[in-house]
Design a protein around this motif. Structure first.
Motif, PDB file in Angstrom:
ATOM      1  N   ASP A 142      -9.498 -14.006   8.715  1.00  0.00           N
ATOM      2  CA  ASP A 142      -8.684 -15.218   8.713  1.00  0.00           C
ATOM      3  C   ASP A 142      -8.762 -15.927  10.065  1.00  0.00           C
ATOM      4  N   ARG A 143      -8.686 -15.169  11.153  1.00  0.00           N
ATOM      5  CA  ARG A 143      -8.792 -15.769  12.492  1.00  0.00           C
ATOM      6  C   ARG A 143     -10.153 -16.436  12.667  1.00  0.00           C
ATOM      7  N   ASP A 161     -14.489 -15.230  20.943  1.00  0.00           N
ATOM      8  CA  ASP A 161     -13.199 -14.731  21.413  1.00  0.00           C
ATOM      9  C   ASP A 161     -13.065 -13.259  21.044  1.00  0.00           C
ATOM     10  N   THR A 162     -12.257 -12.550  21.801  1.00  0.00           N
ATOM     11  CA  THR A 162     -11.926 -11.153  21.520  1.00  0.00           C
ATOM     12  C   THR A 162     -10.413 -11.067  21.398  1.00  0.00           C
ATOM     13  N   LEU A 163      -9.941 -10.641  20.230  1.00  0.00           N
ATOM     14  CA  LEU A 163      -8.510 -10.600  19.926  1.00  0.00           C
ATOM     15  C   LEU A 163      -8.071  -9.152  19.743  1.00  0.00           C
ATOM     16  N   GLN A 164      -7.058  -8.742  20.466  1.00  0.00           N
ATOM     17  CA  GLN A 164      -6.550  -7.376  20.355  1.00  0.00           C
ATOM     18  C   GLN A 164      -5.325  -7.338  19.456  1.00  0.00           C
ATOM     19  N   HIS A 165      -4.976  -6.148  18.999  1.00  0.00           N
ATOM     20  CA  HIS A 165      -3.791  -5.895  18.162  1.00  0.00           C
ATOM     21  C   HIS A 165      -3.901  -6.583  16.800  1.00  0.00           C
ATOM     22  N   ILE A 166      -5.103  -6.623  16.232  1.00  0.00           N
ATOM     23  CA  ILE A 166      -5.318  -7.171  14.887  1.00  0.00           C
ATOM     24  C   ILE A 166      -5.383  -5.973  13.947  1.00  0.00           C
ATOM     25  N   GLU A 167      -4.351  -5.810  13.095  1.00  0.00           N
ATOM     26  CA  GLU A 167      -4.171  -4.582  12.322  1.00  0.00           C
ATOM     27  C   GLU A 167      -5.016  -4.480  11.055  1.00  0.00           C
ATOM     28  N   SER A 168      -5.649  -5.575  10.607  1.00  0.00           N
ATOM     29  CA  SER A 168      -6.445  -5.473   9.387  1.00  0.00           C
ATOM     30  C   SER A 168      -7.679  -6.360   9.463  1.00  0.00           C
ATOM     31  N   PRO A 200     -10.167  -0.041  19.399  1.00  0.00           N
ATOM     32  CA  PRO A 200      -9.346   0.015  18.185  1.00  0.00           C
ATOM     33  C   PRO A 200      -8.495  -1.242  18.000  1.00  0.00           C
ATOM     34  N   PHE A 201      -8.382  -1.676  16.740  1.00  0.00           N
ATOM     35  CA  PHE A 201      -7.593  -2.847  16.336  1.00  0.00           C
ATOM     36  C   PHE A 201      -7.989  -4.102  17.114  1.00  0.00           C
ATOM     37  N   THR A 202      -9.299  -4.310  17.256  1.00  0.00           N
ATOM     38  CA  THR A 202      -9.821  -5.474  17.966  1.00  0.00           C
ATOM     39  C   THR A 202     -10.698  -6.294  17.024  1.00  0.00           C
ATOM     40  N   CYS A 203     -10.553  -7.608  17.128  1.00  0.00           N
ATOM     41  CA  CYS A 203     -11.318  -8.554  16.322  1.00  0.00           C
ATOM     42  C   CYS A 203     -12.184  -9.388  17.260  1.00  0.00           C
ATOM     43  N   ILE A 204     -13.480  -9.383  17.015  1.00  0.00           N
ATOM     44  CA  ILE A 204     -14.403 -10.163  17.831  1.00  0.00           C
ATOM     45  C   ILE A 204     -14.957 -11.289  16.974  1.00  0.00           C
ATOM     46  N   LEU A 205     -14.744 -12.519  17.409  1.00  0.00           N
ATOM     47  CA  LEU A 205     -15.230 -13.703  16.698  1.00  0.00           C
ATOM     48  C   LEU A 205     -16.607 -14.067  17.233  1.00  0.00           C
ATOM     49  N   LEU A 206     -17.543 -14.306  16.303  1.00  0.00           N
ATOM     50  CA  LEU A 206     -18.942 -14.528  16.669  1.00  0.00           C
ATOM     51  C   LEU A 206     -19.478 -15.837  16.098  1.00  0.00           C
ATOM     52  N   GLU A 207     -20.432 -16.442  16.825  1.00  0.00           N
ATOM     53  CA  GLU A 207     -21.101 -17.649  16.319  1.00  0.00           C
ATOM     54  C   GLU A 207     -22.064 -17.316  15.190  1.00  0.00           C
ATOM     55  N   THR A 249     -16.503  -9.225  13.846  1.00  0.00           N
ATOM     56  CA  THR A 249     -16.556  -7.762  13.815  1.00  0.00           C
ATOM     57  C   THR A 249     -15.152  -7.272  14.114  1.00  0.00           C
ATOM     58  N   TRP A 250     -14.632  -6.412  13.225  1.00  0.00           N
ATOM     59  CA  TRP A 250     -13.284  -5.867  13.381  1.00  0.00           C
ATOM     60  C   TRP A 250     -13.374  -4.364  13.571  1.00  0.00           C
ATOM     61  N   TYR A 251     -12.661  -3.865  14.567  1.00  0.00           N
ATOM     62  CA  TYR A 251     -12.589  -2.433  14.856  1.00  0.00           C
ATOM     63  C   TYR A 251     -11.277  -1.883  14.317  1.00  0.00           C
ATOM     64  N   SER A 252     -11.357  -0.901  13.436  1.00  0.00           N
ATOM     65  CA  SER A 252     -10.174  -0.267  12.842  1.00  0.00           C
ATOM     66  C   SER A 252      -9.520   0.665  13.862  1.00  0.00           C
TER      67      SER A 252
END
Length: 108
Positions: A49-50, A36-43, A71-78, A61-64
């Motif tokens: 946690d997600r 999944d790719t989640l946007q607006h993740i601030e930390s 920016p502010f994107t969280c990528i969930l990986l297998e 992988t989190w982009y600051s």
């Protein structure tokens, strides 16, 4: 301290326990299976946690704010078998409990 109320949907752990790698040796999201790719993740802690809450996620992988191009994107990986460099991003495992059985970044 002991919890004051039961929690059915909680993840516990040290708030600074990300054991992540930044800028170098990060997970290559173009070479790994993205859950999944989640946007607006601030930390990064929120990103981890997600990942911990998702059954199939073992790395993130989190982009600051400086993260390029997401920016502010969280990528969930297998998994995280392929490494790369990225600007303003960090990769880490879903939990610090399993660090002995996972392939961790060099500083862990």
């Amino acid at each position: 301290s002991e919890p004051t109320a039961p929690c059915a949907d909680c993840v516990s752990g040290l708030s600074s326990c990300t054991c992540s790698s930044s800028n170098y040796h990060t997970c290559d999201t173009s070479q790994e299976t993205v859950i999944d790719t989640l946007q607006h993740i601030e930390s990064e802690v929120k990103c981890q946690d997600r990942c911990a809450r998702h059954e199939a996620c073992s790395w993130y992988t989190w982009y600051s704010e400086e993260g390029f191009p997401l920016p502010f994107t969280c990528i969930l990986l297998e998994s995280c078998t392929k490494k790369t460099q990225c600007q303003g991003c960090s990769s880490g495992p879903d939990s610090c409990e399993d660090i002995n059985i996972m392939s961790l970044p060099p500083q862990c």
